[in-house]
Design a protein around this motif. Sequence first.
Motif, PDB file in Angstrom:
ATOM      1  N   ALA A 103      38.014  34.516  42.413  1.00  0.00           N
ATOM      2  CA  ALA A 103      39.393  34.778  42.432  1.00  0.00           C
ATOM      3  C   ALA A 103      40.176  34.151  43.799  1.00  0.00           C
ATOM      4  O   ALA A 103      41.166  33.609  43.785  1.00  0.00           O
ATOM      5  CB  ALA A 103      39.698  36.257  42.405  1.00  0.00           C
TER       6      ALA A 103
ATOM      7  N   GLU B 173      41.206  39.582  42.271  1.00  0.00           N
ATOM      8  CA  GLU B 173      40.315  39.935  41.117  1.00  0.00           C
ATOM      9  C   GLU B 173      40.788  40.483  39.829  1.00  0.00           C
ATOM     10  O   GLU B 173      40.382  40.158  38.737  1.00  0.00           O
ATOM     11  CB  GLU B 173      39.159  40.815  41.655  1.00  0.00           C
TER      12      GLU B 173
ATOM     13  N   SER C  71      33.093  37.555  41.112  1.00  0.00           N
ATOM     14  CA  SER C  71      34.523  37.359  40.783  1.00  0.00           C
ATOM     15  C   SER C  71      35.424  37.533  41.815  1.00  0.00           C
ATOM     16  O   SER C  71      36.496  36.857  41.915  1.00  0.00           O
ATOM     17  CB  SER C  71      34.877  38.825  39.976  1.00  0.00           C
ATOM     18  N   ARG C  72      35.209  37.943  43.032  1.00  0.00           N
ATOM     19  CA  ARG C  72      35.859  37.813  44.233  1.00  0.00           C
ATOM     20  C   ARG C  72      35.882  36.237  44.798  1.00  0.00           C
ATOM     21  O   ARG C  72      36.840  35.933  44.926  1.00  0.00           O
ATOM     22  CB  ARG C  72      35.124  38.603  45.298  1.00  0.00           C
TER      23      ARG C  72
ATOM     24  N   SER D 286      40.138  39.082  35.979  1.00  0.00           N
ATOM     25  CA  SER D 286      39.544  39.632  34.970  1.00  0.00           C
ATOM     26  C   SER D 286      40.687  39.725  33.963  1.00  0.00           C
ATOM     27  O   SER D 286      40.231  39.606  32.665  1.00  0.00           O
ATOM     28  CB  SER D 286      39.439  41.196  35.571  1.00  0.00           C
TER      29      SER D 286
END
Length: 304
Positions: free
Chosen positions: A47, A54, A43-44, A58
């Motif tokens: 993003a 993040e 996810s990092r 989300s």
Amino acid sequence: MAAERVAPSILGFPHRPEWGAGAHRKALAGHLRRCRDHAGVGSRQAARCISASESTLSRVETGLGALKDGQVEQLLDLYGVGEALERERIALLVHEAAQPEVWQPFAQVTPVSLRPLLAMEPAAQRIISYEPQLVPGWLQTEEYAQTVLWAAHPTAPRAHIEELVRLRCQRLQMLRRSTQPPVLLAVMDSEVLRRQIGSPGVMYRQIRHLLRLLDELPYQLFLQIASLEVGAAGVIGHPVVHLRFFTPDYLSDMVYLEQYEGAVYHDKPANAERYLAVLNNLCGVASLAQHSRSLLEEALKHWR
């Protein structure tokens, strides 16, 4: 050698503008999350690719936030989604997700807690609703709805109440649309037909309205009435709505639990199935839908 995992596809989710922005945004959100998982991208990293946090990513992956076209393209490049048909369908989802929500013409009066239900119900294949105190909102007449809303908002300006009434009454139109309208199975306590809302005339016209709707929507509306004799099976103290969608692979079941000042939503499969079992049990002990007409006609005599 382990078999190669099949890449997720969005082609099974049709382009249905009548389903509303919320359904397209939710489907897009889940698909982007599955694409990221398939690509093995954290996810990092995702993003950073779109110059976002993040937490923003989300929100996007849970359908609570939106991305610009260029950001979606960047993520698809990062996830290795190169098929033209896939990207074309995703572009359609992005377009529909950016359209106004069905509640936005009434944004000034629509409770925040009700917006997710209003956004998703046009995409439902089937809606099961239980109402212990009132005629279900979709089926209320204007005068019945106005009386109920005045009682709930006694200090609200008249214009505010009138907008809420319009919002409530227009929800029924989705059952009348020509393309894949939802089916509504509405269950309500028998005492709803005896509880006076407004004048006896209001009640008489409301029950007559229910009878007309059963004639007008024989394939889209099924009404069941639960008597006091159903016992523990009918002990649900608040309204419950269960939505099941045409595309369960992309949109999971959703449950709406109304509370006095807000609402609770469940979309995890275990929770949704639990509430579905409760509603099915209630439907099983309520009067059969084909008996509702005679029960309504009896109630009509009472208010006449």
